[in-house]
Design an enzyme around this catalytic site. Structure first.
Site, PDB file in Angstrom:
ATOM      1  CG  HIS A   1      31.315 -23.156  27.712  1.00 17.12           C
ATOM      2  ND1 HIS A   1      31.020 -22.295  26.685  1.00 17.12           N
ATOM      3  CD2 HIS A   1      30.321 -23.023  28.618  1.00 17.12           C
ATOM      4  CE1 HIS A   1      29.882 -21.669  26.961  1.00 17.12           C
ATOM      5  NE2 HIS A   1      29.443 -22.094  28.114  1.00 17.12           N
TER       6      HIS A   1
ATOM      7  CG  HIS B   1      30.215 -18.611  32.219  1.00 19.19           C
ATOM      8  ND1 HIS B   1      31.341 -19.151  31.664  1.00 19.19           N
ATOM      9  CD2 HIS B   1      29.181 -19.384  31.800  1.00 19.19           C
ATOM     10  CE1 HIS B   1      30.998 -20.212  30.933  1.00 19.19           C
ATOM     11  NE2 HIS B   1      29.711 -20.382  31.012  1.00 19.19           N
TER      12      HIS B   1
END
Ligand code: ADP
Ligand code: ADP
Ligand code: MG
Ligand code: MG
Ligand code: MG
Ligand code: MG
Lengths: 331, 211, 331, 211
Positions: A218, A56
């Site tokens: 995700h 991320h």
């Protein structure tokens, strides 16, 4: 799989070497996979840690530095770090004033941070936790693990980081963190899936003419898929569910138009233009904004919108100096 | 009451065999997790069980073996499965006491303690489409078989069968816990990865006791 | 084609609306497609403009602001802007001290800036031009249009922007710009092609297991293709040709590990780690660095390395405050 | 000496026809530019010629028509082809003077002036794999045909044929100018996009005079 890596097993260890080499704001504990401020905070100030699965970037490691986080724990790709890492980070950054854990609402993150907080409490360190659960794509919170924690995390880390930096105590910092979390909403979409290195292929298949609406960070598939629309209609699909969930009029708003990792900046600017037009129509006034890659999902193409309903105090803290690889101003 | 005992060596072999089965199926587990999760369950479990292997030779008592295995899973897996499988094994170890062999009944009690710990940590119920949907029926079948006078061999076989059935039953379920729950109705039609890796626990046990 | 756009024809106009809405440092002249500083420079200081095809964001518009550019002209995707745009920008930003044109070495950019400079000279505005030609992938400059201008442009705009900001005159600014240009080298590679919106499909086909070495920033195919290697070997293919071309030892060096637009930051950090290791072996000492997306090629996945051999003065100017969307510190 | 004249209307039609041919082939031009360039030549030329169309009705003299067309290309195309095609037409306009019709010979002289301007701007030589490789042979063929006593019709047909041959001859060439030159030897085997769009200039002229 097309990636600039040595091997799927070494991605985190290797990337941390690059972080250490490039970012003067931090030092890296490679054994524990914790990124710390290069110069620890003065004694008596509340420390703040966060962490989560990797993939991320710049979140969270890129937000370690003056005015934001004291440490970030890096998990495997899309996998919450372990309690050991968080306990190590908590113990290291505590200056005596206690530690705030910023946790995104995923089953794994919640459980691992919970275990770490229990152990820290055992060791006599006051720990408070704020859980970010801002993703309006997750609708029926009763029948799910609850809303995912996404973009609001970034804005929260900035605002709360500033409060800790100016010496607010743990109670006040926790209250502020909860307020930001309560007033943040996000919605995301994807044009492509991401590819997890150890999986070696895209997490989901998305035909050339389809997009996925309501994705998380995700590579979880979203709420539904549909034919790719134009930027205007996509902007509407981000803005509408957010405004339906919370009234953003009458207060200053901080907006973030975030890229998922594989989206060029020109498209993010274009989308931001469309989003602003819709928000203006709806009477929402944006006081501060970020446009760029802040909370990504590996190489996914797509974007997410985050709005935080702020007040003068939150804007003041937003404007306070920050010096990290991912956000920097005033220093 | 069953005469057979589960020795320290056998349980060490169990963990070894479990690691082998997980490693063999890690691509499959990740594929299942790709459909309704985030494509890491295989990598997570393979990393954790490989780490467990490095310690299985050290233990001299069953509780030490299981607690160390649980702690290793917690500190190497992360994600959802790390704390859950870790809790399962740690609570099992806490339940056995410092012994080198267990009766089939005591092993069942340890499993039950482990499952209760896992459920408390995960706040799950049966039917949420999680590993509990394989674990709980497996434990029930195991206990029932022993109560019916079966030996360890047959009880483990029954548990493995029930785990597999529980795993298969997750396919039509709409997930209410974990990452798959975000998908709502779209989670139906996919087998749960955690229920799948849980089933391997009983397959591994059946393998090592020759069931 | 998967893009967040309304239509290929409107990409630039729409993106400029987003730039205007998001970036406080600038104002946008939509008719001429020029991005100006929100607050013009004080009279008597040299002004600096640049520009080029779009699709390389944040370059150049994201580098307009205090301490860097005074204006940036946005062309169509991968197409040099027109002399009209550059003349308009030159006339507008001149404070009486003259204007520096920063031009990347492409036939189109050279010709369009040349025509603009001729017209500006006609209008009595002193204009100097620096041409950046730093791409070592282009080998035989005698038989080509010469080396392409790539990553050094970003570092040059920062350094020279600082010099103009502190009041150096046009002659001095031009000499400095030439010095940076002469001491910068870049090399790039791609894992995927980019897709030009109006073309609607990837500029070149690259099989799943192949990479292209020596690419520019316009989706031009590179010098050769080969099977994708690991990050270590790719780093070597970037570092070696640069070090063969110029001796970078014995001076402070500014390094930029740049993403092409579709590369996640985690991979850029990883690559930077590998690059630094190789440079250390070669005795090259990095004093300052950038890791991120600075000069992109739409959605291309890949990266480029730029090294500028600096001196104390260049490092001092590098460290000077800058306040733009793309680079910001000290303010 | 040829009797036929190129009138203002005919030259306006020429530009209209050129715009139409370019628009029809813009995908093709971009494909050619994808192979050895940056995939924008079709979009560039289509944008520029469409802009030219909005002005062709305004002109009352040939020099005004051509100069305005050239300036429009410069200020709407950008890139490499904007200044080059723009210079070609502007220099042609400067060469004709303020007239409403041109002899075939004077048109040839204007073309020659345009080409010289383009070559000066682009610093190209024949054989560099650029638009010049279509334009130069076409002009030579045109002049030669007129010198041989051909009429305008046949001279334009000869020019179009020579342009096409010149364009085809770019395929095996290794580029020495423009973006294709970065490819080195890999540029060989691909037809040059600019030479292709140049050939359309003569195709368009042949169309409007019925050659
Ligand atoms: N609350 C919960 N209780 C029990 N098991 C759960 C819970 N949430 C998720 N699971 C199990 O965890 C599995 C996913 O594990 P894994 O992929 O390793 O973690 P993550 O979802 O964090 O990526 C699911 O397939 C499911 O069986
Ligand atoms: N120096 C030059 N002189 C003449 N023509 C050139 C030169 N360089 C390139 N060209 C022509 O320009 C064409 C490319 O035009 P275009 O794609 O519109 O511009 P760009 O290369 O800037 O993207 C080439 O196919 C070639 O024919
Ligand atoms: Mg995970
Ligand atoms: Mg998972
Ligand atoms: Mg171009
Ligand atoms: Mg081109």
């Amino acid at each position: 799989m097309k990636k600039l890596i040595n091997s799927p097993d070494d991605v985190i260890a290797d990337a941390l070497k690059g972080v250490e080499a490039s970012d003067d704001n931090v030092r890296v504990d490679h054994a524990n996979r914790v990124i710390y401020r290069a110069t620890p905070k003065e004694a008596g100030k509340v420390a703040i840690i966060s962490g989560g699965g990797s993939g991320h970037e710049p979140m969270h490691g890129g937000f370690v530095g003056i005015g934001m986080l004291d440490a970030a724990c890096a998990g495997q790709v899309f996998t919450s770090p372990t309690p050991d890492q968080m306990l190590e980070a908590t113990t290291t950054v505590d200056t005596g004033a206690g530690v705030l854990h910023i946790v995104k609402n995923y089953t794994g993150d919640i459980m691992n941070f919970e275990m770490a907080a229990e152990m820290a409490a055992d060791a006599g360190i006051p720990v408070e936790t704020v859980v970010v659960a801002d993703d309006v794509a997750v609708q029926d919170s009763l029948y799910t693990a609850g809303r995912r924690g996404v973009g609001t995390t970034v804005l929260l880390e900035k605002i709360v980081g500033a409060a800790a930096e100016e010496g607010q105590d743990l109670g006040a910092v926790k209250v502020l963190a909860q307020k930001v979390a309560d007033n943040g909403r996000s919605m995301g979409m994807a044009l492509t899936s991401c590819t997890v290195p150890s999986a070696g292929k895209p997490t989901f298949d998305l035909p050339e003419d389809q997009m996925e609406i309501g994705i998380g960070i995700h590579g979880e598939p979203g709420r539904h898929r549909e034919p790719i629309g134009d930027a205007k209609s996509i902007a509407k699909q981000l803005v509408d569910p957010i405004l339906q969930d919370l009234d953003f009029t009458g207060s200053p708003v901080i907006a973030m138009l975030n890229g998922m990792g594989g989206t060029p900046l020109i498209e993010l600017y274009l989308m931001y233009g469309e989003v602003v037009a819709l928000l203006k129509e709806a009477g929402v006034e944006i006081s501060r904004n970020l446009v760029g890659n802040y909370i990504t999902s590996l190489d996914m193409a797509g974007c997410s919108l985050t709005l935080v309903k702020a007040d003068e105090e939150m804007i003041r803290l937003w404007d306070a100096p920050v010096k990290t690889a991912g956000l920097r101003w005033g220093l | 009451m069953s005469e057979q005992l589960l020795t320290l060596d056998l349980l060490a072999d169990w963990l070894r065999r479990y690691a082998a089965i997980v490693d063999e199926h890690k691509t499959y587990l990740t594929e299942l997790d790709s459909a309704i999760g985030d494509a890491d369950h295989g990598a997570n479990m393979a990393r954790g069980t490989a780490a467990v292997l490095t310690h299985v030779d050290d233990a001299t008592t069953i509780d030490a073996l299981l607690k160390k295995a649980g702690m290793t899973l917690v500190s190497t897996v992360g994600g959802t499965s790390g704390p859950l499988y870790g809790t399962l094994l740690m609570k099992m170890g806490m339940a056995t006491g410092s012994v080198v062999e267990l009766s089939a009944e005591d092993f069942g009690k340890a499993l039950r303690a482990g499952l209760e710990g896992l459920v408390a940590r995960g706040k799950t119920e049966l039917g949420d489409k999680t590993m509990v949907d394989a674990l709980a029926p497996a434990l029930d079948a195991y206990d029932a078989a022993l109560a019916d006078g079966s030996d360890l061999h047959d009880a483990v076989a029954a548990a493995a069968q029930a785990a597999a059935a529980g795993r298969d039953a997750t396919t039509p379920m709409v997930a209410k816990k974990g990452r798959a729950s975000y998908l709502g109705e779209r989670s139906a039609g996919h087998q749960d990865p955690g229920a799948t890796s849980s089933t391997y626990l009983f397959d591994a046990l059946a393998d090592v006791i020759g069931a």
